[in-house]
Design a protein around this motif. Structure first.
Motif, PDB file in Angstrom:
ATOM      1  N   MET A  40       0.831  -1.202   0.000  1.00 26.41           N
ATOM      2  CA  MET A  40       0.000   0.000   0.000  1.00 26.41           C
ATOM      3  C   MET A  40       0.867   1.254   0.000  1.00 26.41           C
ATOM      4  SD  MET A  40      -3.198   1.042   0.157  1.00 26.41           S
ATOM      5  CE  MET A  40      -4.186   2.358   0.686  1.00 26.41           C
ATOM      6  N   THR A  41       1.848   1.300   0.883  1.00 22.93           N
ATOM      7  CA  THR A  41       2.701   2.480   0.955  1.00 22.93           C
ATOM      8  C   THR A  41       3.484   2.663  -0.333  1.00 22.93           C
ATOM      9  OG1 THR A  41       2.923   2.216   3.342  1.00 22.93           O
ATOM     10  CG2 THR A  41       4.541   3.595   2.260  1.00 22.93           C
ATOM     11  N   SER A  42       3.949   1.567  -0.912  1.00 18.76           N
ATOM     12  CA  SER A  42       4.719   1.628  -2.151  1.00 18.76           C
ATOM     13  C   SER A  42       3.861   2.189  -3.287  1.00 18.76           C
ATOM     14  CB  SER A  42       5.234   0.246  -2.519  1.00 18.76           C
ATOM     15  OG  SER A  42       5.939   0.303  -3.727  1.00 18.76           O
ATOM     16  N   GLU A  43       2.612   1.767  -3.356  1.00 17.49           N
ATOM     17  CA  GLU A  43       1.702   2.283  -4.389  1.00 17.49           C
ATOM     18  C   GLU A  43       1.456   3.778  -4.199  1.00 17.49           C
ATOM     19  OE1 GLU A  43      -1.917   0.044  -4.626  1.00 17.49           O
ATOM     20  OE2 GLU A  43      -0.838  -1.867  -4.640  1.00 17.49           O
ATOM     21  N   LEU A  44       1.271   4.167  -2.962  1.00 22.33           N
ATOM     22  CA  LEU A  44       1.032   5.574  -2.657  1.00 22.33           C
ATOM     23  C   LEU A  44       2.262   6.410  -2.999  1.00 22.33           C
ATOM     24  CD1 LEU A  44      -0.803   7.731  -1.505  1.00 22.33           C
ATOM     25  CD2 LEU A  44       0.008   7.136   0.779  1.00 22.33           C
ATOM     26  N   GLU A  45       3.434   5.909  -2.658  1.00 25.68           N
ATOM     27  CA  GLU A  45       4.668   6.627  -2.987  1.00 25.68           C
ATOM     28  C   GLU A  45       4.847   6.749  -4.498  1.00 25.68           C
ATOM     29  OE1 GLU A  45       7.564   4.325  -0.889  1.00 25.68           O
ATOM     30  OE2 GLU A  45       7.381   5.523   0.936  1.00 25.68           O
ATOM     31  N   GLN A  46       4.504   5.703  -5.231  1.00 25.16           N
ATOM     32  CA  GLN A  46       4.587   5.759  -6.696  1.00 25.16           C
ATOM     33  C   GLN A  46       3.631   6.806  -7.250  1.00 25.16           C
ATOM     34  OE1 GLN A  46       3.902   1.701  -7.992  1.00 25.16           O
ATOM     35  NE2 GLN A  46       5.929   1.681  -8.975  1.00 25.16           N
ATOM     36  N   GLU A  47       2.430   6.812  -6.725  1.00 25.54           N
ATOM     37  CA  GLU A  47       1.444   7.786  -7.191  1.00 25.54           C
ATOM     38  C   GLU A  47       1.900   9.214  -6.886  1.00 25.54           C
ATOM     39  OE1 GLU A  47      -3.248   8.881  -6.559  1.00 25.54           O
ATOM     40  OE2 GLU A  47      -2.568   6.853  -6.052  1.00 25.54           O
ATOM     41  N   ILE A  48       2.479   9.428  -5.716  1.00 27.36           N
ATOM     42  CA  ILE A  48       2.989  10.750  -5.355  1.00 27.36           C
ATOM     43  C   ILE A  48       4.117  11.150  -6.292  1.00 27.36           C
ATOM     44  CG2 ILE A  48       4.278  12.025  -3.581  1.00 27.36           C
ATOM     45  CD1 ILE A  48       2.589  10.458  -1.498  1.00 27.36           C
ATOM     46  N   ASP A  49       5.030  10.224  -6.588  1.00 27.20           N
ATOM     47  CA  ASP A  49       6.133  10.513  -7.510  1.00 27.20           C
ATOM     48  C   ASP A  49       5.617  10.862  -8.904  1.00 27.20           C
ATOM     49  OD1 ASP A  49       8.080  10.167  -5.573  1.00 27.20           O
ATOM     50  OD2 ASP A  49       8.514   8.084  -6.138  1.00 27.20           O
ATOM     51  N   GLN A  50       4.633  10.134  -9.375  1.00 31.31           N
ATOM     52  CA  GLN A  50       4.061  10.418 -10.690  1.00 31.31           C
ATOM     53  C   GLN A  50       3.385  11.787 -10.708  1.00 31.31           C
ATOM     54  OE1 GLN A  50       1.495   7.067 -11.395  1.00 31.31           O
ATOM     55  NE2 GLN A  50       3.151   5.788 -12.209  1.00 31.31           N
ATOM     56  N   THR A  51       2.696  12.099  -9.634  1.00 30.57           N
ATOM     57  CA  THR A  51       2.033  13.395  -9.539  1.00 30.57           C
ATOM     58  C   THR A  51       3.050  14.526  -9.530  1.00 30.57           C
ATOM     59  OG1 THR A  51       0.190  12.410  -8.334  1.00 30.57           O
ATOM     60  CG2 THR A  51       0.443  14.799  -8.156  1.00 30.57           C
ATOM     61  N   ARG A  52       4.151  14.339  -8.801  1.00 30.13           N
ATOM     62  CA  ARG A  52       5.210  15.349  -8.772  1.00 30.13           C
ATOM     63  C   ARG A  52       5.796  15.560 -10.162  1.00 30.13           C
ATOM     64  NH1 ARG A  52       8.167  13.204  -3.470  1.00 30.13           N
ATOM     65  NH2 ARG A  52       7.005  14.382  -1.926  1.00 30.13           N
ATOM     66  N   GLU A  53       6.065  14.468 -10.876  1.00 32.58           N
ATOM     67  CA  GLU A  53       6.617  14.568 -12.226  1.00 32.58           C
ATOM     68  C   GLU A  53       5.659  15.307 -13.158  1.00 32.58           C
ATOM     69  OE1 GLU A  53       7.730  10.657 -13.545  1.00 32.58           O
ATOM     70  OE2 GLU A  53       9.135  10.391 -11.892  1.00 32.58           O
ATOM     71  N   HIS A  54       4.392  14.973 -13.061  1.00 31.50           N
ATOM     72  CA  HIS A  54       3.380  15.628 -13.889  1.00 31.50           C
ATOM     73  C   HIS A  54       3.294  17.109 -13.554  1.00 31.50           C
ATOM     74  CE1 HIS A  54      -0.728  16.757 -15.177  1.00 31.50           C
ATOM     75  NE2 HIS A  54      -0.393  16.025 -16.228  1.00 31.50           N
ATOM     76  N   LEU A  55       3.307  17.437 -12.278  1.00 27.76           N
ATOM     77  CA  LEU A  55       3.245  18.829 -11.849  1.00 27.76           C
ATOM     78  C   LEU A  55       4.475  19.591 -12.331  1.00 27.76           C
ATOM     79  CD1 LEU A  55       1.852  21.068 -10.259  1.00 27.76           C
ATOM     80  CD2 LEU A  55       2.974  20.214  -8.203  1.00 27.76           C
ATOM     81  N   ALA A  56       5.649  18.990 -12.222  1.00 26.51           N
ATOM     82  CA  ALA A  56       6.879  19.647 -12.680  1.00 26.51           C
ATOM     83  C   ALA A  56       6.820  19.911 -14.184  1.00 26.51           C
ATOM     84  CB  ALA A  56       8.087  18.788 -12.344  1.00 26.51           C
ATOM     85  N   ALA A  57       6.321  18.949 -14.944  1.00 31.48           N
ATOM     86  CA  ALA A  57       6.197  19.136 -16.399  1.00 31.48           C
ATOM     87  C   ALA A  57       5.210  20.255 -16.720  1.00 31.48           C
ATOM     88  CB  ALA A  57       5.770  17.830 -17.061  1.00 31.48           C
ATOM     89  N   THR A  58       4.120  20.322 -15.985  1.00 27.75           N
ATOM     90  CA  THR A  58       3.120  21.371 -16.193  1.00 27.75           C
ATOM     91  C   THR A  58       3.695  22.744 -15.876  1.00 27.75           C
ATOM     92  OG1 THR A  58       1.341  19.817 -15.661  1.00 27.75           O
ATOM     93  CG2 THR A  58       0.818  22.165 -15.519  1.00 27.75           C
ATOM     94  N   VAL A  59       4.411  22.848 -14.768  1.00 25.14           N
ATOM     95  CA  VAL A  59       5.022  24.124 -14.386  1.00 25.14           C
ATOM     96  C   VAL A  59       6.052  24.540 -15.430  1.00 25.14           C
ATOM     97  CG1 VAL A  59       6.530  25.240 -12.680  1.00 25.14           C
ATOM     98  CG2 VAL A  59       4.578  23.887 -11.925  1.00 25.14           C
ATOM     99  N   ASP A  60       6.862  23.602 -15.909  1.00 27.22           N
ATOM    100  CA  ASP A  60       7.852  23.912 -16.944  1.00 27.22           C
ATOM    101  C   ASP A  60       7.181  24.420 -18.220  1.00 27.22           C
ATOM    102  OD1 ASP A  60       9.899  23.175 -15.254  1.00 27.22           O
ATOM    103  OD2 ASP A  60      10.174  21.183 -16.146  1.00 27.22           O
ATOM    104  N   ALA A  61       6.097  23.785 -18.614  1.00 27.01           N
ATOM    105  CA  ALA A  61       5.386  24.200 -19.825  1.00 27.01           C
ATOM    106  C   ALA A  61       4.788  25.593 -19.661  1.00 27.01           C
ATOM    107  CB  ALA A  61       4.292  23.196 -20.168  1.00 27.01           C
TER     108      ALA A  61
END
Length: 55
Positions: free
Chosen positions: A1-22
């Motif tokens: 469960m924690t691993s899935e949550l951490e993965q989802e958080i990492d993906q969200t961070r990457e998506h947010l960083a890409a959005t901010v860069d754009a």
């Protein structure tokens, strides 16, 4: 469960960083364009004033 949550958080961070860069790139392009337009407008006004004064 924690691993899935951490993965989802990492993906969200990457998506947010890409959005901010754009968004940053888009804002910089808009600023550059506005600067160029302002420069051209100023040159046109000066040219018109000189033409009317000396033309």
């Amino acid at each position: 469960m924690t691993s899935e949550l951490e993965q989802e958080i990492d993906q969200t961070r990457e998506h947010l960083a890409a959005t901010v860069d754009a968004l940053t790139a888009k804002a910089e392009t808009g600023r550059r364009r506005a600067t160029v337009v302002a420069g051209i407008s100023a040159a046109a006004v000066v040219g018109l004033l000189l033409w009317r004064r000396f033309g």
